[in-house]
Design an enzyme around this catalytic site. Structure first.
Site, PDB file in Angstrom:
ATOM      1  N   GLU A  69       0.839  -1.202   0.000  1.00  0.00           N
ATOM      2  CA  GLU A  69       0.000   0.000   0.000  1.00  0.00           C
ATOM      3  C   GLU A  69       0.870   1.246   0.000  1.00  0.00           C
ATOM      4  O   GLU A  69       2.012   1.224   0.425  1.00  0.00           O
ATOM      5  CB  GLU A  69      -0.969   0.039   1.174  1.00  0.00           C
ATOM      6  CG  GLU A  69      -0.459  -0.476   2.501  1.00  0.00           C
ATOM      7  CD  GLU A  69       0.785   0.172   3.019  1.00  0.00           C
ATOM      8  OE1 GLU A  69       0.833   1.421   3.021  1.00  0.00           O
ATOM      9  OE2 GLU A  69       1.712  -0.552   3.419  1.00  0.00           O
ATOM     10  N   GLU A 129       4.551  -1.245   1.429  1.00  0.00           N
ATOM     11  CA  GLU A 129       4.906  -1.532   0.031  1.00  0.00           C
ATOM     12  C   GLU A 129       5.199  -3.007  -0.206  1.00  0.00           C
ATOM     13  O   GLU A 129       5.922  -3.354  -1.132  1.00  0.00           O
ATOM     14  CB  GLU A 129       6.126  -0.715  -0.409  1.00  0.00           C
ATOM     15  CG  GLU A 129       5.866   0.768  -0.512  1.00  0.00           C
ATOM     16  CD  GLU A 129       7.035   1.513  -1.181  1.00  0.00           C
ATOM     17  OE1 GLU A 129       7.808   0.877  -1.906  1.00  0.00           O
ATOM     18  OE2 GLU A 129       7.135   2.729  -0.969  1.00  0.00           O
TER      19      GLU A 129
END
Lengths: 361, 347
Positions: free
Chosen positions: B174, B317
């Site tokens: 994200e 991430e």
């Protein structure tokens, strides 16, 4: 040979590490947010003297030997003798073969003291110093001279790897009952009762655990090692493969290779190596943390972290292989990520990142 | 669509799991145990219903969105970072997500769930923008209930299509400046933590911004009063579009019998939302690492998950998830090699 080798171990390259750190700080991520991976990348930079190391060649050295103390029935796996596992590995059928294939790392198998003659095995390196160590509850595991010879065999094996351009060496071992020897070695330096250091193997009953603790206590009482003399600790309580691994570690550090520790046995070897030459610490990398309490104690005594909580109990370099993977990931990060300037991303405007991040890196 | 996905989620295949467990028991008796690596294979085998699975095709799903609360200054980075990093994933390809996806041999899809800017020119980006960022949840709900459901359903749609293409393993990533503030509020709402317990330093903020961040979480909870029994209400009131999408990814992965590797603090907050909608989906989640965010350990405990890796990561991430995916691959291959060896035993 050993004295020269110890003198040849130099500190890490600070300049390379500083340049590496500058890049790490300015890759497009919050400052320090890949923490452990950044630490590993920086360490590889310092060892290899390159600020952006990549495509580092690596291998795993597996040292095998038997232990006289196995006759005390201290291991849960005594049915599987050392040589059988080594033969299995030579045939490519051990778990470490599977791991090594996947991460593409060479295995070097060394008989430094298996208690029997082995069949003809092309991939086995024969460096036998003696047929197994003696039972440590009756006296020293081996003589000082044998200890030095085993260390030298380890040095030779490591040097052959270094000559091939290897810069990361993973450690592994085979040796029935060697967690007992390893715990005894660690116990010499830890201010902890044996009951807090001995490991409880799979399915080990509380009676056999108690027995293992007693065996280690007796080994220490009988041998009375002088902890100011690491070679004496190694000779009295260690084993041939532990000594061989000490040689590998020292030669790797002197030859500027990163050394990746596996479980408690390799950690005990690393502890002895650090006692012989404190600079060795900078070359060592932890991988997993096993259920053997002496493992984490040894890593704490050395002063390095481990990352993987997997309850591995296998040895044979399996955890070291995974540790090498973590280094691979760290170098992937270092080489494949771009800086704020390169990727046109804003730097931090608050916190420590605001002080250290720049657009011109 | 959400209801249909939820109804498809079924327990793992216990019989298959038993076969794999037994195989490992034999190894343990002879040589030693591979501990939690064995658990990974057992879980994956139970998910896909195959006692000898092959290494799955893997994809990182990276959902990006902005947060209205970011304008309070609760991150170390400016709001535009969400836009710039999304470009980085697809244009410069120089983010942590890119490096780690490559390391774990995973492909990567990047979704615009609600970035506060025009991203129409970014190649390869999946355009599912619900709004130009959420509303500032210290003043009212982050989004409507309809938008929350739409975010979850977007995640479901993306995964359904990836499953069609043969992917069986997903990692969660994200990007959204302000999203650890949202995740802290989500965690506090579900678990009854105080704003101080739920809130961490995120991107590495100063004490001053930390005070603002904790106050924002407190205010968000006070003004919105999210219902701890209703995951969609929590998502709508204090969540984010990208977190909703990741909850959808988890639910769809579970419904389609895929394994989903949870990443750090934000991905785990999405896990809490998914879990509230279908407790069965926990069986399909694999925890990766323990984040440096203090509340993360508690979230994993609630989900009954245990992290495998402890490296002080706090990037998100999908970085930690990528490391865990690599461990999963190694474990699956080991299981396969063990079967091979037992078929051609030398000794």
């Amino acid at each position: 040979m050993l004295v020269d080798l110890l003198a040849a171990i130099e500190p890490l390259d600070e300049a390379a590490m500083d340049l590496c750190q500058l890049r790490l700080d300015n890759l497009t991520k919050p400052l320090g947010s890949l923490n452990g991976l950044e630490y590993l990348a920086r360490k590889v930079a310092g060892v290899t003297r390159k600020d952006k190391p990549r495509n580092i060649k690596r291998s795993i050295i597996l040292m095998a030997a038997d232990h006289g103390v196995a006759e005390e029935g201290v291991g849960a796996f005594s049915s599987e003798v050392t040589w059988r596992r080594v033969v299995n590995c030579c045939h490519g059928q051990a778990v470490i073969n599977s791991f090594a294939n996947y991460i593409d790392v060479q295995l070097v198998l060394v008989d430094v003291g298996i208690a029997s003659d082995l069949p003809d095995l092309p991939t086995l390196r024969r460096e036998k110093v003696r047929y197994g160590s003696a039972n440590i509850i009756k006296g020293p595991a081996m003589t000082r001279e044998e200890t030095l010879r085993a260390i030298e065999r380890g040095i030779c094996v490591a040097r052959d790897e270094l000559a091939k351009g290897i810069q990361i060496i993973g450690l592994g071992e085979f040796g029935t009952a060697n967690t007992t020897s390893a715990a005894a070695v660690v116990a010499c330096y830890a201010a902890l009762p044996i009951v807090k250091l001995a490991g409880k193997d799979n399915d080990m009953s509380s009676a056999s655990f108690k027995h293992k603790v007693q065996v280690i206590e007796q080994a220490l009482a009988v041998n009375q090692p002088d902890i100011g003399d690491p070679l004496a600790v190694l000779a009295k309580l260690g084993g041939l493969e532990i000594a061989g691994l000490v040689g590998v570690i020292l030669a790797a550090a002197a030859g500027r290779a990163v050394v990746v520790i596996d479980g408690v046995v390799t950690a005990a070897a690393a502890l002895i190596a650090v006692k012989l030459a404190p600079e060795v610490k900078d070359y060592l990398v932890g991988s997993h943390l096993s259920c053997e309490p002496a493992h984490s104690v040894a890593l704490e005594l050395i002063g390095i972290p481990a990352y993987l909580h997997l309850n591995l109990q296998l040895g044979e370099g399996t955890g070291a292989a995974l540790g090498i993977s973590m280094i691979d990931a760290s170098l992937g990060m270092l080489n494949d990520m771009k800086t704020f300037g390169e990727a046109k991303v804003a730097i931090a405007q608050d916190g420590p990142g605001a002080v250290r991040q720049r657009l011109d890196v | 669509m959400l209801a249909e996905t939820l109804s498809e989620i079924a327990p793992l295949d216990a019989a298959v799991m038993q076969v794999v467990e037994k195989r490992f028991d034999n190894l343990s008796k002879l040589q030693g145990s591979l501990g939690r690596l064995e658990d990974m294979v057992v879980q994956y085998a139970g998910i896909i219903g195959d006692e000898r699975p092959s290494i799955p095709r893997k994809c990182m799903v990276l959902a990006c969105a902005d947060h209205g609360v970011a304008k309070l200054g609760i991150s170390a980075y400016p709001v535009e970072t969400t836009m710039q990093m999304t470009r980085n994933y697809l244009v410069s390809k120089g983010a942590g997500a890119n490096a780690m996806a490559k390391f774990s041999k995973a492909d990567m899809v990047v979704i615009d769930m609600g970035i506060a800017g025009d991203m129409s020119d970014v190649p390869g980006l999946l355009h599912h923008k619900i709004a130009w960022g959420t509303k500032n949840f210290t003043e009212g709900p982050a989004m409507t209930r309809t938008e929350a459901i739409s975010a979850i359903e977007t995640g479901i749609t993306v995964v359904d299509e990836l499953v069609e293409r043969g992917y069986r393993c997903f990692s969660l990533g994200e990007m959204g400046i302000g999203n650890t503030t949202s995740s802290a509020a989500i965690t506090a709402a579900f678990e009854g933590l105080t704003p101080k317990e739920a809130t961490g330093r995120g991107t590495g903020i100063s004490d001053r911004r930390m005070r603002v961040k904790i106050a924002a979480v407190r205010q968000a909870l006070a003004i919105n009063n999210p219902d701890p029994e209703d995951g969609i209400d929590i998502l709508a009131k204090v969540g984010g579009f990208e977190l909703g999408a990741l909850a959808g990814v988890i639910l769809a992965a579970a419904a389609k019998r895929c394994i989903v590797v949870i990443d750090g603090f934000n991905a785990t907050a999405a896990g809490l939302i998914a879990n509230s909608l279908s407790p069965l989906c926990k069986g399909f989640m694999l925890a990766s690492h323990l984040s440096a965010e203090p509340a993360h350990a508690k979230m994993l405990r609630v989900l009954g998950l245990e992290a495998y890796i402890d490296m002080g990561l706090r990037l998100g991430e999908g970085a930690g998830a990528s490391l865990a995916m690599h461990l999963l691959d190694i474990s699956i291959k080991m299981n396969d090699d063990m079967v091979k060896c037992s078929e051609s035993k030398v000794l």
